[in-house]
Design a protein around this motif. Structure first.
Motif, PDB file in Angstrom:
ATOM      1  N   VAL A 164       0.833  -1.205   0.000  1.00  0.00           N
ATOM      2  CA  VAL A 164       0.000   0.000   0.000  1.00  0.00           C
ATOM      3  C   VAL A 164       0.868   1.255   0.000  1.00  0.00           C
ATOM      4  O   VAL A 164       0.626   2.203  -0.773  1.00  0.00           O
ATOM      5  CB  VAL A 164      -0.952  -0.006   1.214  1.00  0.00           C
ATOM      6  N   LEU A 165       1.891   1.286   0.858  1.00  0.00           N
ATOM      7  CA  LEU A 165       2.769   2.460   0.894  1.00  0.00           C
ATOM      8  C   LEU A 165       3.581   2.580  -0.395  1.00  0.00           C
ATOM      9  O   LEU A 165       3.820   3.692  -0.881  1.00  0.00           O
ATOM     10  CB  LEU A 165       3.700   2.380   2.104  1.00  0.00           C
ATOM     11  N   GLY A 166       4.004   1.448  -0.950  1.00  0.00           N
ATOM     12  CA  GLY A 166       4.697   1.490  -2.231  1.00  0.00           C
ATOM     13  C   GLY A 166       3.810   2.039  -3.329  1.00  0.00           C
ATOM     14  O   GLY A 166       4.251   2.834  -4.172  1.00  0.00           O
ATOM     15  N   THR A 167       2.549   1.635  -3.329  1.00  0.00           N
ATOM     16  CA  THR A 167       1.595   2.151  -4.307  1.00  0.00           C
ATOM     17  C   THR A 167       1.409   3.653  -4.154  1.00  0.00           C
ATOM     18  O   THR A 167       1.401   4.402  -5.141  1.00  0.00           O
ATOM     19  CB  THR A 167       0.245   1.444  -4.150  1.00  0.00           C
ATOM     20  N   ALA A 168       1.272   4.117  -2.923  1.00  0.00           N
ATOM     21  CA  ALA A 168       1.097   5.553  -2.689  1.00  0.00           C
ATOM     22  C   ALA A 168       2.320   6.339  -3.147  1.00  0.00           C
ATOM     23  O   ALA A 168       2.198   7.407  -3.762  1.00  0.00           O
ATOM     24  CB  ALA A 168       0.827   5.802  -1.209  1.00  0.00           C
ATOM     25  N   ALA A 169       3.510   5.810  -2.852  1.00  0.00           N
ATOM     26  CA  ALA A 169       4.736   6.503  -3.243  1.00  0.00           C
ATOM     27  C   ALA A 169       4.856   6.604  -4.756  1.00  0.00           C
ATOM     28  O   ALA A 169       5.087   7.688  -5.307  1.00  0.00           O
ATOM     29  CB  ALA A 169       5.950   5.780  -2.654  1.00  0.00           C
ATOM     30  N   SER A 171       2.507   6.152  -7.021  1.00  0.00           N
ATOM     31  CA  SER A 171       1.371   6.857  -7.609  1.00  0.00           C
ATOM     32  C   SER A 171       1.591   8.362  -7.546  1.00  0.00           C
ATOM     33  O   SER A 171       1.341   9.086  -8.529  1.00  0.00           O
ATOM     34  CB  SER A 171       0.083   6.470  -6.885  1.00  0.00           C
ATOM     35  N   GLY A 172       2.063   8.852  -6.413  1.00  0.00           N
ATOM     36  CA  GLY A 172       2.346  10.278  -6.292  1.00  0.00           C
ATOM     37  C   GLY A 172       3.407  10.739  -7.274  1.00  0.00           C
ATOM     38  O   GLY A 172       3.259  11.780  -7.931  1.00  0.00           O
ATOM     39  N   LEU A 173       4.476   9.964  -7.417  1.00  0.00           N
ATOM     40  CA  LEU A 173       5.542  10.326  -8.344  1.00  0.00           C
ATOM     41  C   LEU A 173       5.068  10.257  -9.788  1.00  0.00           C
ATOM     42  O   LEU A 173       5.439  11.099 -10.621  1.00  0.00           O
ATOM     43  CB  LEU A 173       6.744   9.405  -8.130  1.00  0.00           C
ATOM     44  N   GLY A 174       4.246   9.251 -10.113  1.00  0.00           N
ATOM     45  CA  GLY A 174       3.724   9.137 -11.467  1.00  0.00           C
ATOM     46  C   GLY A 174       2.811  10.292 -11.825  1.00  0.00           C
ATOM     47  O   GLY A 174       2.900  10.852 -12.927  1.00  0.00           O
ATOM     48  N   LEU A 175       1.916  10.671 -10.900  1.00  0.00           N
ATOM     49  CA  LEU A 175       1.024  11.797 -11.158  1.00  0.00           C
ATOM     50  C   LEU A 175       1.796  13.111 -11.235  1.00  0.00           C
ATOM     51  O   LEU A 175       1.448  14.002 -12.019  1.00  0.00           O
ATOM     52  CB  LEU A 175      -0.045  11.876 -10.067  1.00  0.00           C
ATOM     53  N   GLY A 250       7.844   8.280   3.603  1.00  0.00           N
ATOM     54  CA  GLY A 250       8.422   9.564   3.243  1.00  0.00           C
ATOM     55  C   GLY A 250       8.214   9.894   1.770  1.00  0.00           C
ATOM     56  O   GLY A 250       7.820  11.013   1.409  1.00  0.00           O
ATOM     57  N   TRP A 251       8.454   8.908   0.897  1.00  0.00           N
ATOM     58  CA  TRP A 251       8.238   9.115  -0.529  1.00  0.00           C
ATOM     59  C   TRP A 251       6.758   9.343  -0.837  1.00  0.00           C
ATOM     60  O   TRP A 251       6.407  10.114  -1.740  1.00  0.00           O
ATOM     61  CB  TRP A 251       8.751   7.919  -1.328  1.00  0.00           C
ATOM     62  N   SER A 252       5.879   8.668  -0.096  1.00  0.00           N
ATOM     63  CA  SER A 252       4.435   8.839  -0.309  1.00  0.00           C
ATOM     64  C   SER A 252       4.014  10.272  -0.016  1.00  0.00           C
ATOM     65  O   SER A 252       3.315  10.909  -0.815  1.00  0.00           O
ATOM     66  CB  SER A 252       3.649   7.874   0.578  1.00  0.00           C
ATOM     67  N   VAL A 253       4.424  10.783   1.135  1.00  0.00           N
ATOM     68  CA  VAL A 253       4.065  12.150   1.516  1.00  0.00           C
ATOM     69  C   VAL A 253       4.662  13.145   0.525  1.00  0.00           C
ATOM     70  O   VAL A 253       3.982  14.071   0.054  1.00  0.00           O
ATOM     71  CB  VAL A 253       4.546  12.447   2.951  1.00  0.00           C
ATOM     72  N   LEU A 256       2.897  12.637  -3.190  1.00  0.00           N
ATOM     73  CA  LEU A 256       1.498  13.051  -3.249  1.00  0.00           C
ATOM     74  C   LEU A 256       1.341  14.546  -3.004  1.00  0.00           C
ATOM     75  O   LEU A 256       0.521  15.211  -3.641  1.00  0.00           O
ATOM     76  CB  LEU A 256       0.677  12.257  -2.241  1.00  0.00           C
ATOM     77  N   ALA A 257       2.134  15.096  -2.069  1.00  0.00           N
ATOM     78  CA  ALA A 257       2.053  16.534  -1.810  1.00  0.00           C
ATOM     79  C   ALA A 257       2.532  17.328  -3.022  1.00  0.00           C
ATOM     80  O   ALA A 257       1.925  18.340  -3.390  1.00  0.00           O
ATOM     81  CB  ALA A 257       2.891  16.881  -0.574  1.00  0.00           C
ATOM     82  N   ALA A 258       3.624  16.879  -3.640  1.00  0.00           N
ATOM     83  CA  ALA A 258       4.135  17.578  -4.821  1.00  0.00           C
ATOM     84  C   ALA A 258       3.153  17.466  -5.987  1.00  0.00           C
ATOM     85  O   ALA A 258       2.952  18.435  -6.736  1.00  0.00           O
ATOM     86  CB  ALA A 258       5.498  17.013  -5.214  1.00  0.00           C
ATOM     87  N   ALA A 259       2.536  16.288  -6.156  1.00  0.00           N
ATOM     88  CA  ALA A 259       1.555  16.123  -7.231  1.00  0.00           C
ATOM     89  C   ALA A 259       0.352  17.037  -7.016  1.00  0.00           C
ATOM     90  O   ALA A 259      -0.152  17.661  -7.957  1.00  0.00           O
ATOM     91  CB  ALA A 259       1.111  14.675  -7.319  1.00  0.00           C
TER      92      ALA A 259
END
Length: 266
Positions: A164-169, A171-175, A250-253, A256-259
């Protein structure tokens, strides 16, 4: 009362006036998630990237002694966790970045953004589509790995938290990439990053094969944290990989915040 008068009363009681307005947000989210999932599953190129490539790599490197592996057990015990991580990256990052980038170029996102569908709901639906696809990926790769002799260990909850955390990380970078670069640049950059992280992210080649100075940097990458965390749990039966979970969080936050901050709809 006669039949005619009863029918007239029913006609008066029935309200056929229009009721304009948006559907509830929950219903819109489910409908958009289902639509995004159907579109992904109909895309042959995306299926090649997200399903076929990890499957072929799993079968090939489990059968052929091309790269050295680490840890106890068979070759597949080392390879399966890394390729589960690769499947997450291919769907949440590479596939989503490319698809969203071209939707942005062709004006699809602009039109959807002007609809009653809230923009945050659209991005959430894309992440939901990723999660549905990953469930199918993980199930398929797990069945193939078990057929090849895989013997997984460890706590399923730790594995789920890592995924789940890998997906969030990713996903945020991809978006973030899809929302800031041109579609052609996103296509090139996403595929390049996919290849580089496949080779240097601990998916197939152990990070121990790299020099210490390089390895200390590679270990901070999301793909390295995800593959290392899955491998520590599934291959050796270790406890909760807090360090890897922390890196992914950390990568997730950050992603997603940058996206959310820099994503451009046009």
């Amino acid at each position: 009362m006669s039949a005619r008068s009863g029918a007239a009363a029913d006609a008066v009681a029935t309200d056929y006036s229009p009721r304009p307005g948006a559907a509830p947000v929950g219903r819109m989210l489910l409908a958009q998630t289902a639509f995004e999932t159907r579109m992904l599953l109909r895309n042959g190129e995306q299926l090649l990237l997200t399903v076929v490539i990890p499957t072929v790599l799993l079968v090939l490197f489990s059968a052929v002694d091309v790269v050295a592996v680490e840890g106890p057990g068979k070759r597949v015990d080392f390879l399966a966790p890394g390729l589960l991580a690769l499947a997450v990256m291919s769907t949440a990052f590479t596939g989503q970045a490319i698809a969203t980038g071209f939707e942005r170029r062709y004006g699809v996102l602009k039109r959807l953004g002007a609809s009653p569908l809230p923009r945050w709901t659209l991005l959430t639906a894309k992440t939901g589509c990723v999660l549905v696809t990953e469930v199918l990926q993980v199930a398929l790769l797990s069945v193939i790995a078990l057929a090849l002799g895989w013997s997984p260990h460890g706590d399923p909850l730790s594995v789920a938290a890592l995924l789940v955390l890998g997906t969030a990380a990713f996903s945020g970078l991809g978006l973030l990439m899809a929302g800031t670069l041109k579609a052609e640049a996103t296509l090139a950059a996403a595929n390049l990053v996919f290849i580089l992280l496949l080779l240097a992210g601990g998916v197939i080649v152990p990070l121990g094969k790299f020099p210490d100075a390089v390895r200390s940097v590679l270990e901070l990458l999301p793909i390295s944290a995800l593959s290392d965390g899955l491998r520590s749990v599934l291959q050796t039966g270790a406890g909760v990989p807090w360090a890897d979970l922390g890196i992914l969080a950390g990568w997730s936050v950050l992603g997603l915040a940058a996206a959310a901050r820099f994503f451009r709809w046009e």
